[in-house]
Enzyme design. Structure first.
Site, PDB file in Angstrom:
ATOM      1  CG  ASP A 196      -2.168  -0.844   1.000  1.00  0.00           C
ATOM      2  OD1 ASP A 196      -2.400  -1.278  -0.137  1.00  0.00           O
ATOM      3  OD2 ASP A 196      -2.916  -1.058   1.978  1.00  0.00           O
ATOM      4  CE  LYS A 249      -9.056   1.653  -2.920  1.00  0.00           C
ATOM      5  NZ  LYS A 249      -9.256   1.654  -4.383  1.00  0.00           N
ATOM      6  CG  MET A 254      -8.110   7.455   5.999  1.00  0.00           C
ATOM      7  SD  MET A 254      -8.717   5.956   5.190  1.00  0.00           S
ATOM      8  CE  MET A 254      -9.596   5.149   6.547  1.00  0.00           C
TER       9      MET A 254
END
Length: 283
Positions: free
Chosen positions: A50, A71, A186
């Site tokens: 990642d 991502k 996030m």
């Protein structure tokens, strides 16, 4: 980082051909990698990693093919379905596959989705937990997620859902009223909306907050603020994701527990930031 680091004597599991190990790489600092993760890196034929996995961690798998599958919000990235099915294809081709994810694969990391896809396609798996940024990243900033004088509960939430918006399924009023400390993954993109939801639910405007960006890495930056000023302070600071947000009085403990600052020669700002009026060792 040395590629010759050896594991201590033990019976370590063997990554077999056709298997996929889903592994947490921790929040960034390679020293926070687990020994099981190191063992996996040494055996893998392919490492699917990642965006938050440090390059120096990949150096521990020089024999493996490294495939990026990161991502990041607002940036072009692989679709989750394609990532999951690629893992299946590699395993069915007889590869020893390591899926390396930042933090912990089962904490807002889509690890459950990928693992379920693999099992549904008959691919054997192993799960290797990692240190989540919501715990380890805050610890590197000197913020304890739990502290007896502050909280007996902590709530971990994500700042966006599959659509990229603030999760509509979250009951912000219940979260605001039911959890003494809130840790948000996030959440930078929607911080204004999240802060207003918590304020509307009764959280005080002067509640301490911390933002930890690029946690546990050499680029780590920490912003201290209050819930009422959080969105503006983030905007004025120019800080960018990845970041962990912490809301609650445990943030005050950074004034005495900023161990990285102390290593750099800074004195603690307040030895009793919670105003207990007695030594920490007293009950």
């Amino acid at each position: 980082m040395s590629n010759t680091l050896t594991l201590p004597d033990s019976t370590w599991p063997e990554l077999q051909p056709g298997w996929v190990w889903l592994c947490g790489a921790g929040p960034g600092d390679p020293g926070l990698l687990t020994l099981h993760a190191l063992n996996a890196l040494r055996q893998a034929d392919v490492v699917i990693y990642d965006a938050l996995v440090q390059d120096c961690i990949l150096e521990w798998a020089p024999q493996a093919e490294h495939i990026y599958a990161g991502k990041r919000g607002g940036k072009p990235s692989a679709k989750q379905r394609d990532i999951s099915l690629h893992l299946v294809e590699l395993a069915q081709a007889g590869k020893r596959v390591l899926r390396l994810k930042g933090g912990d694969p089962f904490v807002f990391g889509r690890g459950g989705e990928e693992a379920q896809t693999l099992v549904q396609h008959g691919v054997p798996i192993r799960i290797i937990p990692g240190i989540s940024a919501g715990i380890g990243g805050l610890a590197y900033a000197g913020v304890p997620v739990t502290h007896r004088d502050v909280n007996q509960s902590v709530t971990f939430v994500t700042g966006h859902d599959q659509s990229g918006e603030t999760p509509s399924s979250l009951n912000w009023q219940a979260i605001a009223q039911g959890s003494q400390v809130i840790v948000i993954y996030m959440g930078m993109k929607h911080v204004d909306r999240i802060a207003n939801a918590l304020l509307d639910a009764g959280r005080p405007t002067d509640e301490p907050c911390a933002v930890v960006c690029s946690a546990t890495t050499n680029d780590q930056k920490v912003l201290e603020s209050t819930l009422g000023a959080l969105a503006k302070d983030i905007d004025d600071s120019g800080l960018e994701p990845p970041a962990i947000l912490c809301i609650g009085r445990s943030v005050l403990m950074r004034q005495v527990l900023d161990w990285q600052g102390m290593i750099a020669g800074d004195a603690p700002r307040d030895l009793d930031p919670l105003g207990r009026g007695r030594p920490a060792e007293s009950a």
